[in-house]
Scaffold this active site. Structure first.
Site, PDB file in Angstrom:
ATOM      1  N   THR A 338       0.753  -1.188   0.084  1.00 17.17           N
ATOM      2  CA  THR A 338       0.096  -0.020   0.103  1.00 17.17           C
ATOM      3  C   THR A 338       0.826   1.307  -0.022  1.00 17.17           C
ATOM      4  OG1 THR A 338      -0.165  -0.095   2.415  1.00 17.17           O
ATOM      5  CG2 THR A 338      -2.048  -0.951   1.027  1.00 17.17           C
ATOM      6  N   ASP A 339       0.047   2.430  -0.076  1.00 16.03           N
ATOM      7  CA  ASP A 339       0.685   3.595  -0.390  1.00 16.03           C
ATOM      8  C   ASP A 339       0.714   4.371   0.928  1.00 16.03           C
ATOM      9  OD1 ASP A 339       0.996   3.412  -3.097  1.00 16.03           O
ATOM     10  OD2 ASP A 339      -1.074   3.844  -3.278  1.00 16.03           O
ATOM     11  N   SER A 364       1.218   8.693   4.902  1.00 15.82           N
ATOM     12  CA  SER A 364       0.788   8.687   3.785  1.00 15.82           C
ATOM     13  C   SER A 364       1.867   9.069   2.829  1.00 15.82           C
ATOM     14  CB  SER A 364      -0.529   9.748   3.526  1.00 15.82           C
ATOM     15  OG  SER A 364      -0.886   9.873   2.104  1.00 15.82           O
ATOM     16  N   ARG A 365       1.917   7.933   1.863  1.00 14.48           N
ATOM     17  CA  ARG A 365       3.208   8.146   0.830  1.00 14.48           C
ATOM     18  C   ARG A 365       2.770   8.943  -0.329  1.00 14.48           C
ATOM     19  NH1 ARG A 365       3.662   2.427   1.732  1.00 14.48           N
ATOM     20  NH2 ARG A 365       5.103   2.268   3.885  1.00 14.48           N
ATOM     21  N   VAL A 366       1.743   9.488  -0.281  1.00 16.75           N
ATOM     22  CA  VAL A 366       1.410  10.408  -1.399  1.00 16.75           C
ATOM     23  C   VAL A 366       1.403  11.885  -0.677  1.00 16.75           C
ATOM     24  CG1 VAL A 366      -0.439  11.308  -2.625  1.00 16.75           C
ATOM     25  CG2 VAL A 366      -0.352   8.998  -2.653  1.00 16.75           C
TER      26      VAL A 366
END
Length: 503
Positions: A338-339, A364-366
């Site tokens: 997941t991101d 959150s990698r975004v």
């Protein structure tokens, strides 16, 4: 009446010439062993992987293990009256699920059978449950926010349309509550939702569906149910059926949100099937392809390029941990796919901080790419401030006297933590989150007693809706906190503080 022999001969000849005797060929096999929902079948030499097969008692099965001398079939229906020697017939169809707008507002099982007591579902289209995820060229970056309505998530762990954000934590820490609130918050935002319930008790699923109905979420939601009383093959199929339904809407140019609640039970169902099929066990007795089981599911979430319609599918998988062990096999697998993850901590939950999001371990990698300018301006330093507060709070326990700056930082952190608390089924619009966080971050709450913070927030938001609705509308429309709007907001805060009476 006179009969002409020539005419009769001519008609007979034409009939004989046009007659084709095509045999009705079916490829059938026989059951050589059956038990625990698994059948071993001999004779289906050309069967495809994941093909539906039909047993003599009308039950359906999926061909999963293709071996040299037999085929391992998982039975989807009743298996107790299937005996050795029973005939099994190929259907020449891969497992499919009905899709389309007809499913909106319905509760179905993974095969598309309605469970809500409503009319039969007449769909025009089906999709295979297994499908290769779109490639890199067909995707575009995640940059549009998907608002959850929860202050602590939208401000510090933003989720974008097309992202996969894991919700992880022990049992009874509010994982489903976050997912349900997110679905309720999509009302009027044009996001179609799919909620997949895997291995939960029937009563718990019924309560969740009732909440969706109560808050009007069933108008844009499909619920796919494989309850605890269903067989392992149905639990295994459920998330793939859900993603096929969401994918149809995504390829129609719609924004979709899918919740898998939860993938721990999905992995357990797959382990059960694999062990019964005599596949070699690996770590924690899971089969070797357990990573692929979830990666091929979650990779189907995407934000499509404009050439493919620009639709998106956001996935919120849920994983249950045992005794806070995030380093167990399934949690680490899904974290790596997941991101980002939202980590819920029992300690916070029981101390009354809900949603019990541990901001230090959640990520959150975004990141800011999926945040509006207004939220970035307000919440830019929020995570750092809370991290410093946690550090100082632990340090302050050992010391009685603190210098004024340290005390001020602790006070600010306590007020921020109090403000981030939120009731369940009460998602907050984005513009109201911005003004509430602005009040805390700019220090307007510092001189208000902790126990009055929630009262201040509720009354201030009511005051804003009543007296300064233009400020809220300006933030909502521009998605930014412009200089003139900020001046009006400060004026509103100061005006309200003069009138506010503490508890």
């Amino acid at each position: 009446m006179r009969i002409n022999p020539d005419e009769i001969t001519k008609v007979l000849r034409e009939k004989i010439e046009s007659f084709e005797n095509l045999p009705n060929l079916k490829e059938v096999g026989r059951v050589i062993q059956v038990g625990d929902g698994i059948a071993r079948v001999y004779g289906l030499e050309n069967v495809m992987s994941n093909e539906l097969v039909k047993f003599q008692n009308e039950s359906m099965g999926i061909a999963i293990n293709l071996e040299e001398d037999n085929v391992g079939v998982v039975i989807l229906g009743e298996y107790k009256n299937i005996k050795e020697g029973a005939l099994v017939e190929r259907t020449h169809k891969i497992v499919e699920v009905p899709v389309g707008e007809e499913l909106i507002g319905r509760v179905i099982n993974p095969l598309g059978v309605p469970l809500d007591g409503g009319s039969p579902i007449l769909v025009k289209k089906t999709r295979p449950v297994e499908r290769k995820a779109v490639g890199i060229i067909e995707r575009q970056p995640v940059d549009t926010p998907l608002q959850t309505g929860l202050k602590s998530i939208d401000s510090m762990i933003p989720i974008g349309r097309g992202q996969r954000e894991l919700i992880v934590g022990d049992r009874q820490t509010g994982k489903t509550a976050i997912a349900v609130d997110t679905i309720i918050n999509q009302k009027g935002k044009g996001v179609y939702c799919v909620y997949v319930a895997i291995g939960q008790k029937g009563a718990a699923i019924a309560r969740t569906v009732e909440k969706f109905r109560q808050y009007g979420a069933m108008d844009y939601t499909t619920v796919v149910v494989a309850s605890a009383s269903d067989s392992a093959p149905l639990l295994y199929l459920a998330p793939y059926a859900g993603v096929a339904i969401a994918e149809e809407m995504m390829f129609s140019g719609e924004d979709t949100l899918i919740v898998y609640d939860d993938l721990s039970k999905h992995a357990v169902a797959y382990r059960e099937m694999s062990l019964l099929l005599r596949r070699p066990p690996g770590r924690e007795a899971y089969p070797g392809d357990i990573f692929y089981l979830h990666s091929r599911l979650l990779e189907r979430a995407a934000r499509l390029s404009d050439d493919l319609g620009g639709g998106s599918m956001t996935a919120l998988p849920i994983i249950e941990t045992q005794a806070n062990d995030v380093s167990a096999y399934i949690p680490t697998n899904v974290i790596s796919i997941t991101d980002g993850q939202i980590y819920l901590e029992p300690g916070l939950f029981y101390s009354g901080f809900r949603p019990a999001v541990n901001v230090g371990l959640s990520v959150s990698r975004v990141g800011g790419a999926a945040q509006t300018k207004a939220m970035k301006k307000v919440a830019g330093n929020l995570r750092i401030e809370l991290a410093q507060f946690r550090e100082l709070e632990a340090f302050a326990q050992f010391s009685t006297e603190l210098d004024p700056s340290t005390q001020a930082q602790i006070t600010r952190g306590q007020h921020l933590m109090e403000l981030l608390k939120q009731e369940q089924y009460n998602p907050m619009p984005f513009e109201e989150q911005v003004v509430a966080l602005y009040v805390a971050v700019k220090g307007y709450l510092d001189d208000i007693p902790i126990e009055s913070v929630r009262k201040f927030e509720n009354e201030f938001l009511s005051y804003m809706r009543r007296e300064y609705i233009d400020v809220l509308k300006a933030i909502e429309q521009s998605k930014d906190l412009e200089a003139e709007t900020e001046v009006l907001l400060e004026k509103a805060i100061e005006g309200f503080k003069e009138k506010f009476k503490v508890i």
